[in-house]
Design a protein around this motif. Structure first.
Motif, short mmCIF file in Angstrom:
data_model
loop_
_atom_site.label_atom_id
_atom_site.label_comp_id
_atom_site.label_asym_id
_atom_site.label_seq_id
_atom_site.Cartn_x
_atom_site.Cartn_y
_atom_site.Cartn_z
N LEU A 82 1.84 0.57 -11.95
CA LEU A 82 1.46 1.98 -11.80
C LEU A 82 2.53 2.92 -12.33
O LEU A 82 2.27 4.10 -12.55
N GLY A 83 3.75 2.43 -12.52
CA GLY A 83 4.78 3.26 -13.12
C GLY A 83 4.71 3.31 -14.63
O GLY A 83 5.04 4.33 -15.25
N VAL B 266 0.84 -1.20 0.00
CA VAL B 266 0.00 0.00 0.00
C VAL B 266 0.87 1.25 0.00
O VAL B 266 0.54 2.26 -0.63
N HIS B 267 1.99 1.19 0.71
CA HIS B 267 2.93 2.32 0.65
C HIS B 267 3.39 2.56 -0.79
O HIS B 267 3.52 3.71 -1.23
N MET B 268 3.62 1.49 -1.54
CA MET B 268 4.07 1.64 -2.92
C MET B 268 2.96 2.23 -3.79
O MET B 268 3.23 3.00 -4.72
N VAL B 269 1.70 1.88 -3.51
CA VAL B 269 0.58 2.52 -4.22
C VAL B 269 0.62 4.03 -3.96
O VAL B 269 0.49 4.85 -4.89
N GLN B 270 0.80 4.39 -2.70
CA GLN B 270 0.86 5.81 -2.33
C GLN B 270 2.01 6.51 -3.05
O GLN B 270 1.84 7.61 -3.59
N HIS B 271 3.17 5.88 -3.06
CA HIS B 271 4.35 6.46 -3.71
C HIS B 271 4.10 6.67 -5.20
O HIS B 271 4.33 7.77 -5.75
N MET B 272 3.64 5.65 -5.89
CA MET B 272 3.47 5.74 -7.34
C MET B 272 2.41 6.76 -7.73
O MET B 272 2.57 7.49 -8.72
N VAL B 273 1.34 6.84 -6.96
CA VAL B 273 0.30 7.82 -7.27
C VAL B 273 0.83 9.24 -7.07
O VAL B 273 0.61 10.13 -7.91
N GLN C 251 10.29 5.75 10.25
CA GLN C 251 10.20 5.69 11.71
C GLN C 251 9.29 6.75 12.30
O GLN C 251 8.68 6.52 13.36
N ASP C 252 9.19 7.93 11.69
CA ASP C 252 8.40 8.99 12.30
C ASP C 252 7.66 9.80 11.25
O ASP C 252 7.83 9.61 10.04
N HIS C 253 6.82 10.71 11.75
CA HIS C 253 5.96 11.48 10.86
C HIS C 253 6.76 12.40 9.96
O HIS C 253 6.39 12.61 8.80
N LEU C 254 7.85 12.96 10.46
CA LEU C 254 8.67 13.84 9.63
C LEU C 254 9.20 13.10 8.42
O LEU C 254 9.24 13.64 7.30
N GLY C 255 9.61 11.85 8.61
CA GLY C 255 10.09 11.06 7.48
C GLY C 255 9.01 10.84 6.44
O GLY C 255 9.27 10.90 5.23
N HIS C 256 7.78 10.59 6.88
CA HIS C 256 6.67 10.42 5.94
C HIS C 256 6.43 11.72 5.15
O HIS C 256 6.15 11.68 3.95
N LEU C 257 6.50 12.85 5.84
CA LEU C 257 6.32 14.14 5.16
C LEU C 257 7.41 14.36 4.12
O LEU C 257 7.13 14.81 3.00
N VAL C 258 8.65 14.06 4.49
CA VAL C 258 9.77 14.25 3.56
C VAL C 258 9.57 13.40 2.31
O VAL C 258 9.75 13.88 1.17
N MET C 259 9.19 12.14 2.49
CA MET C 259 8.99 11.28 1.33
C MET C 259 7.84 11.77 0.47
O MET C 259 7.95 11.84 -0.77
N GLY C 260 6.71 12.11 1.08
CA GLY C 260 5.56 12.56 0.31
C GLY C 260 5.85 13.82 -0.49
O GLY C 260 5.51 13.92 -1.67
N VAL C 261 6.51 14.80 0.15
CA VAL C 261 6.84 16.05 -0.54
C VAL C 261 7.85 15.80 -1.65
O VAL C 261 7.75 16.37 -2.75
N HIS C 262 8.82 14.92 -1.39
CA HIS C 262 9.81 14.62 -2.43
C HIS C 262 9.14 13.95 -3.63
O HIS C 262 9.46 14.30 -4.79
N PHE C 263 8.25 13.00 -3.41
CA PHE C 263 7.57 12.34 -4.52
C PHE C 263 6.83 13.37 -5.37
O PHE C 263 6.89 13.35 -6.61
N LEU C 264 6.12 14.28 -4.72
CA LEU C 264 5.34 15.29 -5.45
C LEU C 264 6.23 16.23 -6.23
O LEU C 264 6.00 16.49 -7.42
N LEU C 265 7.26 16.78 -5.58
CA LEU C 265 8.10 17.79 -6.23
C LEU C 265 8.93 17.19 -7.36
O LEU C 265 9.05 17.79 -8.44
N SER C 266 9.53 16.02 -7.12
CA SER C 266 10.35 15.42 -8.18
C SER C 266 9.49 15.05 -9.39
O SER C 266 9.90 15.25 -10.54
N GLY C 267 8.29 14.53 -9.13
CA GLY C 267 7.39 14.22 -10.24
C GLY C 267 6.91 15.46 -10.96
O GLY C 267 6.82 15.48 -12.20
N PHE C 268 6.61 16.52 -10.21
CA PHE C 268 6.14 17.76 -10.84
C PHE C 268 7.21 18.36 -11.74
O PHE C 268 6.93 18.79 -12.86
N LEU C 269 8.46 18.42 -11.25
CA LEU C 269 9.54 18.97 -12.06
C LEU C 269 9.74 18.16 -13.34
O LEU C 269 9.93 18.73 -14.43
N PHE C 270 9.71 16.83 -13.21
CA PHE C 270 9.95 15.99 -14.38
C PHE C 270 8.85 16.17 -15.42
O PHE C 270 9.13 16.37 -16.61
#
Length: 680
Positions: free
Chosen positions: A617-618, A440-447, A524-543
């Motif tokens: 999904l990729g 499910v994490h991978m679904v979240q990442h790919m979307v 491990q923590d909420h900050l890590g989840h935020l970092v991953m989510g924001v990175h997925f969005l920004l890197s995908g948006f730029l590309f």
């Protein structure tokens, strides 16, 4: 003998200095009184020495909240002086005026105080943790605390950031450089909120994000107002323009403080009665009362002082209101510092297990359509992101329609669909199960990385902003529209939108995340989840912005190169999914190995399913983007051919498309005017 004019000037300066000192003294007294009373009410200021247990002593007991208050206030003052210099006072083609430059220099001194107060807070925090007097703390212990414990690391980051602002602020002379200092200051405000006691709250996702938002918004409210009061008392230039701009900023800050305050209360209090029966709740009520009083003063500002700010009487009225507001804000910051030292209510008795301690919620039942729709996660960051971006976009479209302009409905639909998709994967049961199941994490990442950016890019937000935002009232000044243009034409924008940066960031960072220990650490923590989510969005948006973006960009990437990059990305993502499926050992065991999922047969099978998700999904969105890219290329060639034919009939050169492209680049250099012509 001094001339009469000189004597009057000296008298005015002396009177201004006395007024500034009186305001500062009243604010300091208000802050100190509120801090002391709240510490006594909450019990943190009273000695509670239990025989046999270590005691840090009176110096730490009072020194910790005082140093933290000084740290918060000096940080807010640093941010306020910089915001006043860069965004509130008008500039001239990016050059700061003499007074604005003096405020940047003053901010560097405030940042120095901020760094010293953060260092004192670090020592007192360590003294409190070890239960030993601060005078007995030695250097090795401080180094170990600052390098290995999250709270110590956070304070060390603050010290480094504040020191950097203090040093760079001595040399910054233009608006762009000072704007960078504003961003650096805001970064320095966040670490204590992310690593403090909020991170141990049962609802730590809501608590951490709420506290970080609270610190940012109150600093952008208190600091600029204090700086504006100083500017008004010294008879500063361009006060009406600065006051009007601050009025809009203060409204947004007030809303942010209200939302974050509610989130903090919900995350720490379990019943309404605890507001009245616990010391924590009572201090929170006192802080709420001060906040409501500040809202009333702000409303009086907007209704009475701001419309008359160009008049002498209106200016005097503004100063009276602003001084009262600063004194109240100082009391609020004292209460906030005391609240951080007050024990939170114990909460309801619940069964403690490894998963609850790690995530803040109980193990969910087996996944089903019903649980995906009902087990929502209150993620304040992504919830606000969806609401704010959606509201701003709709407001821009409404402004265009009221002006008589048109905006393609397809772009609006794409943007809103992208935001809705963020809500689906970040706020519903998908977000809950993404912390339990790798698949499910991978679904979240790919979307987030492959689907949402495509929809957001097709929404053309930059084009909408350039058309909807009004130009600055004074030629040469910088409002939101001019700042956006400056960023789009900056070296930073040209760098991050270069195919050599955007494509590797989109592809290679995925391998660096999942095939190193970084993935397990971030989970491990909420900050890590935020970092991953924001990175997925920004890197995908730029590309996808350089692939199929309809917004004006710093450079035009040839279509053939876009197709090559897209095919390469498709291949890398396919191999990424296959590599996950072929892994013999589960990934991220630093996280998933800490708990057991009673209804899951095998972590290996779930990871294999996650690899299949990454593959499928990729590839599907990439194929659709490839089709869209080919269509865009064909249409661009048709338009270029029509331009060549028209140019040839008029007797021009055959290379009309190159002429048009050169004209396009020239329009980018000239600024927003060329952008509007390209987007209409």
């Amino acid at each position: 003998m001094a001339s009469p004019g000189t004597s009057e000037t000296q008298t005015d300066n002396r009177g201004t200095g006395e007024a500034v000192v009186l305001v500062a003294a009243a604010s300091a007294a208000s802050c100190l009184i509120a801090l002391v009373l709240a510490l006594l009410l909450g019990g943190a200021g009273l000695a509670q020495v239990i025989p046999g247990l270590p005691d840090p002593g009176t110096l730490t007991r009072w020194g910790l909240p005082v140093s933290k208050t000084v740290m918060d206030v000096s940080a807010a003052v640093t941010a306020g002086l910089l915001v006043l210099a860069v965004f509130l006072l008008p500039s001239d083609r990016g050059a700061l005026g003499e007074q604005a430059q003096s405020y940047v220099r003053a901010a560097s001194w405030a940042a120095l105080v901020w760094a010293v107060a953060a260092a004192a807070t670090l020592v007192f925090e360590l003294s409190n943790i070890l239960g030993r007097p601060a005078t007995e703390i030695i250097g090795n212990e401080i180094t170990s605390y600052a390098g290995s414990v999250p709270q110590g690391i956070g304070l060390m980051v603050v010290i480094l950031v504040a020191t950097g602002v203090a040093l760079i602020g001595r040399t910054a002379s233009n608006a762009a450089g000072a704007a960078g200092l504003v961003g650096l200051t805001l970064v320095g405000l966040v670490p204590p909120a992310l690593t403090g006691h909020a991170s141990s709250s049962p609802n730590h996702e809501l608590a951490v994000t709420g506290l970080a938002l609270h610190v940012l918004t109150i600093s952008l409210w208190v600091g600029p107002l204090a700086a504006l009061v100083f500017h008004a008392l010294r008879g500063g230039e361009q006060l009406p323009a600065a006051v009007r701009r601050f009025s809009a900023l203060a409204l947004w800050a007030w809303i942010g403080v209200a939302v974050s305050g509610i989130a903090s209360a919900v995350s720490r209090l379990y019943t309404v009665e605890e507001l009245f029966t616990t010391s924590y709740g009572q201090i929170m009520l006192a802080k709420t009362a001060v906040f409501l009083a500040l809202g009333g003063v702000g409303w009086a500002h907007r209704r009475g002082a701001v419309p008359r700010i160009t008049e002498t009487a209106g200016r005097a009225l503004f100063v009276r209101f602003a001084v009262a507001e600063v004194v109240l804000m100082a009391a609020a910051m004292g209460l906030a510092a005391a609240l951080s030292r007050t024990a939170t209510p114990p909460g309801l008795a619940t069964e403690v297990d490894a998963f609850r301690n790690l995530t803040g919620f109980a193990m969910p039942p087996p996944m089903s359509a019903r649980t995906l729709l009902t087990l929502w996660r209150p993620d304040l960051f992504f919830g606000l992101l969806v609401v704010v971006l959606g509201g701003l976009y709709v407001a821009g479209v409404v402004r265009l329609l009221r002006r008589g302009d048109t905006w393609p409905w397809g772009r609006t639909a794409a943007w809103l669909a992208g935001l809705l998709t963020i809500a689906v994967v970040q706020l519903t049961g998908v977000a809950t199960y993404s912390m339990v199941l790798f698949s499910v994490h991978m679904v979240q990442h790919m979307v987030l990385a492959m689907l949402v950016p495509v929809l957001l890019v097709l929404g053309a937000p930059t084009t909408l902003a350039l058309r909807a935002l009004r130009p600055a009232e004074r030629r040469g000044d910088r409002g939101p529209r001019e700042w956006l243009n400056a960023f789009l034409n900056s070296g930073c924008s040209r760098f991050v939108t270069h195919p050599g940066f955007a494509a590797p960031m989109f592809v290679i960072s995925t391998y660096a995340l999942y095939f190193t220990p970084l993935f397990g650490s971030l989970m491990q923590d909420h900050l890590g989840h935020l970092v991953m989510g924001v990175h997925f969005l920004l890197s995908g948006f730029l590309f996808y912005w350089i692939m199929i973006g309809v917004d004006p960009a710093p450079r035009k990437v040839p279509y053939l190169l876009r197709i090559v990059l897209l095919l390469l990305a498709m291949g890398f993502h396919a191999f990424f999914g296959i590599a996950i499926m072929m892994q013999s050992a589960p990934l991220g065991m630093e996280y998933y190995g800490q708990f057991e999922v009673p209804w899951l047969d095998s972590l290996a099978d779930d990871q294999y399913a996650g690899g299949g998700v990454a593959w499928a999904l990729g590839e599907i969105p990439t194929v659709l983007v490839l089709v869209a890219l080919v269509v865009q290329w064909a249409r661009d060639e048709e338009r270029a051919e029509r331009r060549r034919e028209r140019h040839s009939r008029r007797g021009g050169s055959d290379d009309a498309d190159m002429d048009d492209y050169n004209a396009y680049l020239a329009s980018l250099e000239r600024g927003s005017g060329g952008r509007d012509r390209q987007t209409r």
